[in-house]
Design a protein around this motif. Structure first.
Motif, short mmCIF file in Angstrom:
data_model
loop_
_atom_site.label_atom_id
_atom_site.label_comp_id
_atom_site.label_asym_id
_atom_site.label_seq_id
_atom_site.Cartn_x
_atom_site.Cartn_y
_atom_site.Cartn_z
N UNK A 31 36.70 12.24 -0.72
CA UNK A 31 37.22 12.50 0.62
C UNK A 31 38.30 13.57 0.59
N UNK A 33 40.72 16.20 3.32
CA UNK A 33 41.23 16.30 4.69
C UNK A 33 42.04 17.59 4.84
N UNK A 35 45.19 18.77 7.40
CA UNK A 35 46.15 18.38 8.43
C UNK A 35 47.00 19.59 8.81
N UNK A 37 50.89 20.35 10.47
CA UNK A 37 52.18 19.75 10.80
C UNK A 37 53.01 20.75 11.59
N UNK A 43 51.86 14.77 11.40
CA UNK A 43 50.64 15.40 10.89
C UNK A 43 49.48 15.09 11.83
N UNK A 45 45.28 15.57 12.30
CA UNK A 45 44.06 15.77 11.51
C UNK A 45 43.19 16.85 12.15
N UNK A 48 37.87 16.50 8.42
CA UNK A 48 37.79 15.70 7.21
C UNK A 48 36.35 15.65 6.72
N UNK A 88 52.55 24.40 9.39
CA UNK A 88 52.42 24.03 7.98
C UNK A 88 51.11 23.26 7.84
N UNK A 90 48.34 21.14 5.49
CA UNK A 90 48.23 20.33 4.29
C UNK A 90 46.78 19.93 4.05
N UNK A 99 45.35 5.48 -1.93
CA UNK A 99 46.16 6.36 -1.09
C UNK A 99 45.77 7.82 -1.25
N UNK A 100 46.23 8.61 -0.32
CA UNK A 100 45.90 10.02 -0.32
C UNK A 100 46.88 10.81 -1.18
N UNK A 102 48.42 14.64 -1.58
CA UNK A 102 48.60 15.84 -0.77
C UNK A 102 48.91 17.06 -1.62
N UNK A 103 48.45 18.21 -1.14
CA UNK A 103 48.90 19.47 -1.70
C UNK A 103 50.30 19.79 -1.21
N UNK A 104 50.85 20.87 -1.70
CA UNK A 104 52.21 21.26 -1.36
C UNK A 104 52.32 21.98 -0.02
N UNK A 107 52.29 27.46 4.40
CA UNK A 107 53.03 27.84 5.60
C UNK A 107 52.40 29.08 6.19
#
Lengths: 111, 112
Positions: A31, A33, A35, A37, A43, A45, A48, A88, A90, A99-100, A102-104, A107
Motif C-alpha cells: 500500500x 499513499x 498526502x 499538507x 494531511x 489524501x 492511494x 508539502x 508526503x 502503521x504507515x 512516511x517520507x520526509x 515542499x
C-alpha cells in the motif's frame, strides 16, 4: 537508507508546468499513499494504491494523477500546476495491519 | 471532512507536566494510530491501538480508545522539550481496504 524516499525534496515551478513527484520504498509494502499538507489543515489524501494494478482517488484528487510503476514506486503528477497546489507533499506506505511509514516530504511551490 | 479531529488544536505546557490530546472520529474503525511531526518534517508513527483494545502504553505514552464514543486520547507523561511537535491521529477504516485518514493535529509546545 530511508525506508521511504521522496524526490525532489524541494521544488519551485511555474504555473502551467507539469511536474512529477517520485516516491520509492524499501519496506516491501503493497500500500502506498500520497498526502498533501497545508498549514492548519492536517494531511489530506490525494491518491492511494493497494497494489500495482489498484489506484484509488482520495478526497482531493482533482488536478493530480498518479502512476504505480512497481510495488516500490508510486509517483504523483501535477499536469498543469497552479499556485494553490503549493503545499508539502508526503508519500507513505503501509502493510494491511501495520502503521504507515512516511517520507520526509516534498515542499512544492508554484509561482 | 476530516475523519479524525484532534482537540485541542494547540497546547502549551511546562516541561515535566503531562500533556493530553484527544481525537474524535466519525465512522467505524479497524484501528487508530497516533503520529508525531516535527516542524516541516515527515510523520513518525508513535502507537497503534486496535478497535478491540481499550488502552495501550509505550514508554511515556498512554493511548486510550473508546469506540462507543468514537474517541481516543494520547497522554504524554513527564513532558520534555523534545516532545514539542504536532500530533496527529489517523484512523484505519473497516470498509473496503484500509486507508488512513488524518485529523488536523494538535500543536504541542513544551516550555522549559
Amino acid at each position: 537508507d530511508a525506508d521511504v524516499t521522496q524526490t525532489p525534496r524541494n521544488r519551485i515551478t511555474k504555473t502551467g508546468k507539469r511536474i512529477m513527484l517520485e516516491c520509492s520504498q524499501t519496506k516491501g509494502h503493497d500500500r502506498m499513499y500520497w498526502y498533501r499538507q497545508d498549514p492548519g489543515l492536517g494531511l489530506r489524501l490525494i491518491y492511494y494504491s493497494f497494489d500495482v494494478k489498484d489506484i484509488n482517488k482520495g478526497e482531493i484528487s482533482d488536478g493530480y494523477s498518479v502512476s504505480r510503476q512497481a510495488q516500490a514506486k508510486f509517483s504523483l503528477s501535477l499536469e498543469s500546476a497552479i499556485p494553490n497546489q503549493t503545499a508539502l507533499y508526503f508519500c507513505a506506505t503501509s502493510d494491511q495491519t501495520e502503521p504507515a511509514f512516511f517520507g520526509q516530504g516534498t515542499r512544492l511551490t508554484v509561482v | 471532512s476530516q475523519q479524525g479531529e484532534e482537540d485541542p488544536q494547540a497546547l502549551s505546557i511546562q516541561e515535566g507536566e503531562n500533556a493530553t490530546m484527544n481525537c474524535s472520529y466519525k465512522t467505524s474503525i479497524n484501528n487508530l494510530q497516533w503520529y508525531r511531526q516535527n516542524s516541516g518534517r515527515g510523520l513518525v508513527h508513535l502507537i497503534l491501538i486496535r478497535s478491540n483494545e481499550r488502552e495501550k502504553h509505550s514508554g511515556r505514552l498512554r493511548v486510550t480508545l473508546d469506540t462507543s464514543k468514537k474517541s481516543s486520547s494520547l497522554l504524554i507523561t513527564a513532558s520534555r522539550a523534545a516532545d514539542t511537535a504536532s500530533y496527529f491521529c489517523a484512523t484505519g477504516t473497516i470498509q473496503g481496504a484500509q486507508k488512513l485518514v488524518f485529523g488536523q493535529g494538535t500543536r504541542l509546545t513544551i516550555n522549559p
